[in-house]
Design a protein around this motif. Structure first.
Motif, PDB file in Angstrom:
ATOM      1  N   ILE A   4       0.850  -1.196   0.000  1.00  0.00           N
ATOM      2  CA  ILE A   4       0.000   0.000   0.000  1.00  0.00           C
ATOM      3  C   ILE A   4       0.883   1.244   0.000  1.00  0.00           C
ATOM      4  O   ILE A   4       1.839   1.339   0.757  1.00  0.00           O
ATOM      5  CB  ILE A   4      -0.932  -0.002   1.229  1.00  0.00           C
ATOM      6  N   ARG A   5       0.520   2.192  -0.823  1.00  0.00           N
ATOM      7  CA  ARG A   5       1.239   3.462  -0.915  1.00  0.00           C
ATOM      8  C   ARG A   5       0.584   4.473   0.025  1.00  0.00           C
ATOM      9  O   ARG A   5      -0.595   4.800  -0.138  1.00  0.00           O
ATOM     10  CB  ARG A   5       1.183   3.965  -2.342  1.00  0.00           C
ATOM     11  N   GLU A  12      -0.054   6.206   7.363  1.00  0.00           N
ATOM     12  CA  GLU A  12       0.073   4.765   7.588  1.00  0.00           C
ATOM     13  C   GLU A  12      -0.281   4.387   9.025  1.00  0.00           C
ATOM     14  O   GLU A  12      -1.005   3.409   9.261  1.00  0.00           O
ATOM     15  CB  GLU A  12       1.493   4.296   7.259  1.00  0.00           C
ATOM     16  N   TYR A  15      -4.079   4.517   9.554  1.00  0.00           N
ATOM     17  CA  TYR A  15      -4.728   3.409   8.860  1.00  0.00           C
ATOM     18  C   TYR A  15      -4.580   2.098   9.648  1.00  0.00           C
ATOM     19  O   TYR A  15      -5.568   1.415   9.909  1.00  0.00           O
ATOM     20  CB  TYR A  15      -4.123   3.288   7.460  1.00  0.00           C
ATOM     21  N   ARG A  30     -11.328  -0.715   4.767  1.00  0.00           N
ATOM     22  CA  ARG A  30      -9.960  -0.406   4.329  1.00  0.00           C
ATOM     23  C   ARG A  30      -9.943   0.851   3.467  1.00  0.00           C
ATOM     24  O   ARG A  30      -9.126   1.739   3.679  1.00  0.00           O
ATOM     25  CB  ARG A  30      -9.372  -1.592   3.566  1.00  0.00           C
ATOM     26  N   SER A  31     -10.840   0.928   2.491  1.00  0.00           N
ATOM     27  CA  SER A  31     -10.841   2.103   1.608  1.00  0.00           C
ATOM     28  C   SER A  31     -11.311   3.357   2.339  1.00  0.00           C
ATOM     29  O   SER A  31     -10.753   4.441   2.130  1.00  0.00           O
ATOM     30  CB  SER A  31     -11.695   1.855   0.364  1.00  0.00           C
ATOM     31  N   TYR A  34      -8.474   4.373   4.861  1.00  0.00           N
ATOM     32  CA  TYR A  34      -7.304   4.791   4.090  1.00  0.00           C
ATOM     33  C   TYR A  34      -7.540   6.196   3.533  1.00  0.00           C
ATOM     34  O   TYR A  34      -6.691   7.074   3.656  1.00  0.00           O
ATOM     35  CB  TYR A  34      -7.026   3.806   2.941  1.00  0.00           C
ATOM     36  N   TYR A 107      -3.240   8.936  -4.274  1.00  0.00           N
ATOM     37  CA  TYR A 107      -3.732   8.157  -3.134  1.00  0.00           C
ATOM     38  C   TYR A 107      -5.183   7.746  -3.349  1.00  0.00           C
ATOM     39  O   TYR A 107      -5.618   6.719  -2.836  1.00  0.00           O
ATOM     40  CB  TYR A 107      -3.536   8.943  -1.837  1.00  0.00           C
ATOM     41  N   GLU A 110      -5.139   4.522  -5.049  1.00  0.00           N
ATOM     42  CA  GLU A 110      -4.830   3.470  -4.072  1.00  0.00           C
ATOM     43  C   GLU A 110      -6.090   3.094  -3.287  1.00  0.00           C
ATOM     44  O   GLU A 110      -6.347   1.914  -3.020  1.00  0.00           O
ATOM     45  CB  GLU A 110      -3.725   3.942  -3.126  1.00  0.00           C
ATOM     46  N   LEU A 114      -7.927  -0.541  -2.934  1.00  0.00           N
ATOM     47  CA  LEU A 114      -8.260  -1.194  -1.665  1.00  0.00           C
ATOM     48  C   LEU A 114      -9.731  -1.608  -1.615  1.00  0.00           C
ATOM     49  O   LEU A 114     -10.078  -2.635  -1.042  1.00  0.00           O
ATOM     50  CB  LEU A 114      -7.939  -0.264  -0.494  1.00  0.00           C
TER      51      LEU A 114
END
Length: 135
Positions: A4-5, A12, A15, A30-31, A34, A107, A110, A114
């Motif tokens: 994961i970026r 981070e 999250y 998760r999404s 994040y 992001y 990303e 997710l």
């Protein structure tokens, strides 16, 4: 699947911590977390945006005085990835044209990955196969 970026170390930490606290690892959570973790402002106002007792988003948080153009984009994408939410009468503000017009766009991709890992995995394999064929 690639790592994961994250935007920065705080992103981070937020999250990992919030998913651990919530004991949730599905694509929705998760999404959501994040995306809401991308910005320092949304991280610090997470309780304005997510109802931890009922387990749902709080769209009224979009009108909070701390919101900026970029944080509103973060929230709109997070809410849409959570359950397809768009603001009634303002759906156009949830289009890629509106949402991705900020520095958080990498992001946002990303966050989509997710939320929809099953679709992104096949795409990653295709890209890898194409790269191998080019060699």
């Amino acid at each position: 699947m690639h790592p994961i970026r994250f935007r920065d170390e705080e992103h981070e930490k937020f999250y990992v911590q919030i998913l651990d606290e919530r004991k949730c690892s599905d694509g929705y959570h998760r999404s959501l977390f994040y995306t809401l973790g991308i910005s320092r402002e949304t991280r610090s106002h997470i309780r304005d945006l997510y109802d931890f007792s009922n387990g749902g988003i709080k769209p009224e948080g979009l009108s909070a005085p701390w919101q900026t153009g970029s944080t509103i984009r973060v929230c709109r994408l997070a809410f849409n990835l959570w359950n397809g939410w768009t603001e009634a009468g303002s759906e156009r503000y949830s289009t890629p044209h509106e949402l991705f017009d900020c520095s958080y766009a990498p992001y946002f991709f990303e966050a989509i990955r997710l939320r929809y890992p099953e679709y992104c995995r096949s795409h990653e394999r295709t890209i890898k196969r194409l790269a191998e064929q080019i060699r």
